[in-house]
Design a protein around this motif. Structure first.
Motif, PDB file in Angstrom:
ATOM      1  N   LYS A   6      -4.905-111.087 -79.081  1.00  0.00           N
ATOM      2  CA  LYS A   6      -5.461-109.935 -78.360  1.00  0.00           C
ATOM      3  C   LYS A   6      -4.886-108.620 -78.856  1.00  0.00           C
ATOM      4  N   LEU A   7      -5.010-108.387 -80.150  1.00  0.00           N
ATOM      5  CA  LEU A   7      -4.537-107.139 -80.747  1.00  0.00           C
ATOM      6  C   LEU A   7      -5.664-106.110 -80.749  1.00  0.00           C
ATOM      7  N   GLY A   8      -6.277-105.947 -79.606  1.00  0.00           N
ATOM      8  CA  GLY A   8      -7.353-104.980 -79.463  1.00  0.00           C
ATOM      9  C   GLY A   8      -8.500-105.276 -80.417  1.00  0.00           C
ATOM     10  N   THR A   9      -8.987-104.232 -81.064  1.00  0.00           N
ATOM     11  CA  THR A   9     -10.099-104.365 -82.014  1.00  0.00           C
ATOM     12  C   THR A   9      -9.600-104.336 -83.458  1.00  0.00           C
ATOM     13  N   ALA A  10      -8.330-104.666 -83.660  1.00  0.00           N
ATOM     14  CA  ALA A  10      -7.768-104.644 -85.016  1.00  0.00           C
ATOM     15  C   ALA A  10      -8.545-105.571 -85.939  1.00  0.00           C
ATOM     16  N   GLU A  11      -8.780-105.113 -87.162  1.00  0.00           N
ATOM     17  CA  GLU A  11      -9.538-105.864 -88.153  1.00  0.00           C
ATOM     18  C   GLU A  11      -8.632-106.222 -89.327  1.00  0.00           C
ATOM     19  N   THR A  12      -9.129-107.110 -90.151  1.00  0.00           N
ATOM     20  CA  THR A  12      -8.408-107.470 -91.371  1.00  0.00           C
ATOM     21  C   THR A  12      -8.188-106.226 -92.233  1.00  0.00           C
ATOM     22  N   GLY A  13      -6.931-106.023 -92.645  1.00  0.00           N
ATOM     23  CA  GLY A  13      -6.591-104.861 -93.461  1.00  0.00           C
ATOM     24  C   GLY A  13      -6.013-103.708 -92.685  1.00  0.00           C
ATOM     25  N   ASP A  14      -6.008-103.763 -91.339  1.00  0.00           N
ATOM     26  CA  ASP A  14      -5.477-102.664 -90.540  1.00  0.00           C
ATOM     27  C   ASP A  14      -3.949-102.630 -90.602  1.00  0.00           C
ATOM     28  N   THR A  15      -3.397-101.426 -90.480  1.00  0.00           N
ATOM     29  CA  THR A  15      -1.954-101.221 -90.489  1.00  0.00           C
ATOM     30  C   THR A  15      -1.441-101.074 -89.058  1.00  0.00           C
ATOM     31  N   LEU A  16      -0.327-101.757 -88.768  1.00  0.00           N
ATOM     32  CA  LEU A  16       0.360-101.606 -87.487  1.00  0.00           C
ATOM     33  C   LEU A  16       1.654-100.837 -87.739  1.00  0.00           C
ATOM     34  N   SER A  17       1.922 -99.826 -86.915  1.00  0.00           N
ATOM     35  CA  SER A  17       3.131 -99.029 -87.095  1.00  0.00           C
ATOM     36  C   SER A  17       3.590 -98.502 -85.749  1.00  0.00           C
ATOM     37  N   ASP A  18       4.741 -97.842 -85.764  1.00  0.00           N
ATOM     38  CA  ASP A  18       5.300 -97.253 -84.557  1.00  0.00           C
ATOM     39  C   ASP A  18       4.424 -96.075 -84.129  1.00  0.00           C
ATOM     40  N   PRO A  19       4.071 -95.964 -82.818  1.00  0.00           N
ATOM     41  CA  PRO A  19       3.246 -94.822 -82.381  1.00  0.00           C
ATOM     42  C   PRO A  19       3.878 -93.472 -82.692  1.00  0.00           C
ATOM     43  N   ASP A  20       5.220 -93.418 -82.766  1.00  0.00           N
ATOM     44  CA  ASP A  20       5.889 -92.153 -83.082  1.00  0.00           C
ATOM     45  C   ASP A  20       5.945 -91.882 -84.583  1.00  0.00           C
ATOM     46  N   LEU A  21       5.612 -92.866 -85.402  1.00  0.00           N
ATOM     47  CA  LEU A  21       5.599 -92.699 -86.850  1.00  0.00           C
ATOM     48  C   LEU A  21       4.389 -93.451 -87.415  1.00  0.00           C
ATOM     49  N   PRO A  22       3.176 -92.952 -87.136  1.00  0.00           N
ATOM     50  CA  PRO A  22       1.968 -93.665 -87.586  1.00  0.00           C
ATOM     51  C   PRO A  22       1.841 -93.639 -89.107  1.00  0.00           C
ATOM     52  N   LEU A  23       1.554 -94.819 -89.672  1.00  0.00           N
ATOM     53  CA  LEU A  23       1.496 -94.977 -91.123  1.00  0.00           C
ATOM     54  C   LEU A  23       0.253 -95.755 -91.507  1.00  0.00           C
ATOM     55  N   LEU A  24      -0.101 -95.651 -92.776  1.00  0.00           N
ATOM     56  CA  LEU A  24      -1.207 -96.423 -93.328  1.00  0.00           C
ATOM     57  C   LEU A  24      -0.767 -97.049 -94.635  1.00  0.00           C
ATOM     58  N   LEU A  25      -0.834 -98.380 -94.724  1.00  0.00           N
ATOM     59  CA  LEU A  25      -0.517 -99.084 -95.964  1.00  0.00           C
ATOM     60  C   LEU A  25      -1.663 -98.941 -96.954  1.00  0.00           C
ATOM     61  N   ASP A  26      -1.323 -98.807 -98.220  1.00  0.00           N
ATOM     62  CA  ASP A  26      -2.362 -98.791 -99.249  1.00  0.00           C
ATOM     63  C   ASP A  26      -3.135-100.102 -99.185  1.00  0.00           C
ATOM     64  N   PRO A  27      -4.475-100.058 -99.145  1.00  0.00           N
ATOM     65  CA  PRO A  27      -5.247-101.295 -98.986  1.00  0.00           C
ATOM     66  C   PRO A  27      -5.254-102.134-100.246  1.00  0.00           C
ATOM     67  N   TRP A  28      -5.449-103.426-100.067  1.00  0.00           N
ATOM     68  CA  TRP A  28      -5.643-104.283-101.228  1.00  0.00           C
ATOM     69  C   TRP A  28      -7.127-104.318-101.546  1.00  0.00           C
ATOM     70  N   THR A  29      -7.463-104.712-102.753  1.00  0.00           N
ATOM     71  CA  THR A  29      -8.861-104.692-103.193  1.00  0.00           C
ATOM     72  C   THR A  29      -9.533-106.017-102.879  1.00  0.00           C
ATOM     73  N   THR A  30     -10.801-105.932-102.570  1.00  0.00           N
ATOM     74  CA  THR A  30     -11.614-107.127-102.366  1.00  0.00           C
ATOM     75  C   THR A  30     -12.879-106.995-103.212  1.00  0.00           C
ATOM     76  N   PRO A  31     -13.435-108.102-103.660  1.00  0.00           N
ATOM     77  CA  PRO A  31     -14.663-108.018-104.459  1.00  0.00           C
ATOM     78  C   PRO A  31     -15.840-107.561-103.616  1.00  0.00           C
ATOM     79  N   ASP A  32     -16.764-106.898-104.252  1.00  0.00           N
ATOM     80  CA  ASP A  32     -17.958-106.422-103.566  1.00  0.00           C
ATOM     81  C   ASP A  32     -18.926-107.590-103.392  1.00  0.00           C
ATOM     82  N   PRO A  33     -19.366-107.889-102.163  1.00  0.00           N
ATOM     83  CA  PRO A  33     -20.345-108.973-101.978  1.00  0.00           C
ATOM     84  C   PRO A  33     -21.692-108.571-102.569  1.00  0.00           C
ATOM     85  N   LEU A  34     -22.250-109.433-103.405  1.00  0.00           N
ATOM     86  CA  LEU A  34     -23.456-109.069-104.156  1.00  0.00           C
ATOM     87  C   LEU A  34     -24.588-110.081-104.003  1.00  0.00           C
TER      88      LEU A  34
END
Length: 741
Positions: free
Chosen positions: A422-450
């Motif tokens: 029950k981590l809210g609406t968190a999706e694959t690839g989302d970053t979790l961090s301290d509310p007082d120090l919000p951060l974003l991790l560089d995303p990893w690459t995924t292939p484009d669905p074709l």
């Protein structure tokens, strides 16, 4: 080795709290479909005492019982985590699917891991090592991820162990095949009636001892006379390979001078080289025979993982970006540092709801704490299916998955993995961090669905649940993309392959209770006039009371590509009152959007209104809109309509051996090859322009053509005139086309 915990051969450790990065090993298993990754994970769990001799957990289930979709699909389709304890370490085994359709799960496993075990099967052809396996190997090499190789299925081998080692050295070792060498030689028992010789033990090249498992228990003995000669040759080559990676520059001189190098020094240098990612040992393994306590090679493999693979603190934390003006921290794998974690996988549990598999890179994650969740998706952040999103969410219960079980955790420290409910609406690839120090991790690459899959709700009840089910599906799997095509009005789910499509439909049906029907995917065609034409629209109706009266006459002429629809007013004398000119234009443009023959939008024409008639009482805006539409349809009926098809710019990256077949195949798809260029060692990039109608299933066909080693991307280039024979088939729909008025 820094703070790495030393493994003690053959002794399984007790439970560990994994509260220090030094007591954690995160290992992803990579390999071709059918190579035996899942069987190996189960064998390692059995050796570590996590399951009994029958391969079952205490509740009677097996590790593979938890996923019903995998049972129905008869293949691994998602990333799974199996934590075991060995030599005082918590070893997180990340089992990934081997089938190319589920490469997104593989990329998630690579993100969560600090080292990789490449599993190759001796029962498959030797060239199975190449292709997709080599591409993943190169990905790991690019980021310096340590790697080792495990050869399975030696009891039913098509390829002998020494030949598998040679192939792995040539294909995966690149310029340095001596960096891929075996640590042990397999020992086989007598051949059975089927001609297969079971793997009964291993000869350790460093200690020169045989670990014999033929009795069901692991016993140590000296090699016999037939084993000494091959042992000596392989041992000399291994020692030379280890010394070449040693930081002790005097070691080679001592060795060449005839000095005996002690085993402890060799093991220490070996582990350093493995942890640095410069030496890649090859091991052999087989699951336990019925009634045996452990498999062949599983102890040696666990010892290598705990002793040679790096701790999380020895691997760099992915780059971070501070949000909302926060200061930029210096990321480090410190349990007491700022929280930096990432959702590497999202799944749905019928009882718990959404469950997130989280890798903690820094800090400590605890239940009931509030974290900042920020996501921008793993594809284009501007794409409507992957919008930016953020929220502050309270963390639910933490657990460690083990088959169907979820074993509660009190915390998850830096370097470890845990499931969060029950981590809210968190999706694959989302970053979790301290509310007082919000951060974003560089995303990893995924292939484009074709590979497109057009779907419709099976019933009205399914239609009400479809949007929610699809939203959850794409949130869980970033390699799926949802599109509501504005031209064809189809709902399209873009996938990586046919197996990926099957799993998507299975999840919709069985996880979310939505029945959908797959329908033929339509390509967004256009229509245009092949020659000038004229049309007269007459809309006159009188049914008592206020009537409808509007007549207009138009000229239509084709324009250059990209011109759209132009409307020109050349009415003189007020035959069409000024207030109704715009009404005619609305009717023309509405009809152009609906198409004039087969329902595709009309483009690249100039429509000139030159005359008409009106009535002082019965003329109206609606009447002239209808007349304008009728006039355009009549003009289309008196000339040839040309169909325009979208053409994509396609870039295909394949090994050099497949360039000829790929170019021939593209030409057979009405493609124009623009050019080729070298792209790294042994690979060629082929650039071509191909009609979209011809590459609907190219994701599947290229995989077959290149034995899984090729990949491609595509981008819309323009619309071009369709060949007359194809256009004629589409034109036959004209007589069945419904009245749009």
């Amino acid at each position: 080795m820094g703070d790495r915990t030393r493994a003690h051969t053959g002794a399984a450790g007790g439970a560990t709290t994994a509260d220090r990065p030094s007591s954690v090993r995160n290992v992803v298993l990579v390999g071709h479909s059918g190579s035996g990754k899942t069987t190996l994970v189960e064998a390692l769990a059995q050796t570590a005492g996590a399951v009994n001799r029958a391969g079952r957990i205490e509740d009677g289930t097996t590790l593979s019982d938890y996923d019903e979709i995998e049972h129905r699909q008869q293949r691994s389709v998602q990333l799974s985590l199996v934590p075991v304890e060995w030599a005082g370490c918590r070893v997180n085994l990340l089992d990934t699917p081997g089938y190319a359709d589920f490469v997104g799960e593989l990329r998630a496993g690579l993100r969560a891991a600090d080292a990789a075990l490449f599993v190759v099967s001796a029962a498959q052809e030797a060239d199975a090592v190449a292709g997709a396996t080599r591409a993943v190997w190169e990905e790991c090499a690019a980021v310096g991820m340590p790697r080792a190789i495990v050869v399975t299925h030696l009891d039913t081998a098509r390829t002998p162990f020494d030949e598998m080692v040679r192939v792995c050295g040539e294909v995966l070792g690149g310029d340095d095949p001596d960096a891929v060498l075996p640590l042990h030689l397999p020992v086989h028992g007598p051949e059975g009636p089927d001609g297969h010789a079971p793997l009964t033990g291993l000869t350790c090249l460093l200690t020169r001892q045989v670990f014999d498992c033929s009795s069901g228990e692991r016993r140590e003995r000296p090699p016999d006379d037939t084993q000494r000669a091959p042992l000596r040759a392989a041992r000399d080559r291994l020692i030379e390979g280890i010394i070449a990676e040693s930081e002790d520059e005097t070691l080679m001189d001592r060795y060449l001078g005839g000095a005996e190098i002690d085993v402890a020094s060799l093991v220490e240098d070996l582990e350093r080289a493995v942890a640095r990612g410069t030496f890649h040992p090859v091991l052999a393994a087989a699951p336990a025979a019925e009634g045996a306590r452990q498999g062949v090679g599983t102890v040696e493999l666990l010892d290598l993982v705990t002793g040679g693979f790096p701790t999380p603190s020895e691997r760099p934390v992915p780059g971070v970006t501070p949000l909302h003006g926060a200061s930029r921290p210096v990321p480090s794998c410190d349990p007491d540092g700022p929280l930096i974690a990432e959702v590497v996988k999202t799944s749905s549990d019928p009882y718990v709801g959404r469950v997130s598999l989280v890798r903690v890179f820094s800090g400590t994650l605890r239940p009931d704490e509030t974290v900042h969740v920020f996501g921008r998706g793993l594809t284009d952040p501007a794409h409507e299916a992957r919008p930016f999103h953020e929220a502050e969410v309270r963390v639910g219960a933490l657990s460690a998955p083990f088959g169907k079980q979820q074993r509660p955790l009190t915390s998850c420290a830096a370097g470890d993995l845990a499931c969060v409910a029950k981590l809210g609406t968190a999706e694959t690839g989302d970053t979790l961090s301290d509310p007082d120090l919000p951060l974003l991790l560089d995303p990893w690459t995924t292939p484009d669905p074709l590979l497109p899959l057009a779907i419709e709700a099976h019933s009205k009840a399914d239609e009400d649940k479809l949007s929610q089910g699809l939203a959850r599906l794409v949130a869980e799997d970033p390699t799926m993309r949802l599109e509501q095509n504005q031209d064809t009005h189809q709902l399209v789910l873009w996938c990586l392959g046919e197996a990926h499509q099957d799993v998507a439909l299975d999840r919709l049906r069985n996880h979310y209770g939505v029945q959908v029907d797959a329908v033929p995917h339509e390509v967004a065609l256009r229509e245009t006039f092949a020659a000038p034409s004229t049309g007269r629209g007459r809309h006159v109706k009188q049914s008592g009371g206020h009537g409808q009266y509007a007549i207009c006459e138009i000229d239509v002429e084709p324009l250059p590509a990209g011109s759209g629809v132009e409307f020109v007013d050349k009415v003189v004398g007020g035959s069409v009152p000024r207030q109704f000119i715009s009404s005619v234009e609305k009717g023309v443009r509405a009809q152009a959007a609906r198409g004039v023959v087969a329902g595709h939008p009309l483009v690249d024409v100039r429509v000139t209104l030159r005359d008409g008639k009106s009535h002082s009482v019965d003329s109206s805006d609606a009447a002239f809109q209808t007349a304008g539409a009728l006039a355009l349809r009549e003009a289309a009926a008196d000339t040839r309509i040309r169909f325009l098809e979208p053409v994509d710019e396609v870039r295909v990256l394949v090994p050099d051996d497949y360039v000829g077949p790929v170019m021939s195949d593209l030409s057979g798809r009405r493609g124009r090859v623009i050019g080729t260029e070298q792209s790294g060692s042994g690979r060629t990039l082929v650039r071509a322009e191909v009609p979209e109608l011809e590459i609907d299933r190219y994701a599947v066909d290229l995989r077959s053509l290149s034995h899984g080693a090729g990949r491609f991307d595509r981008a819309y280039a323009r619309h071009e005139a369709m060949p007359p024979q194809l256009a004629e088939r589409l034109g036959k729909r004209r007589e069945n086309r419904p009245d749009d008025t």
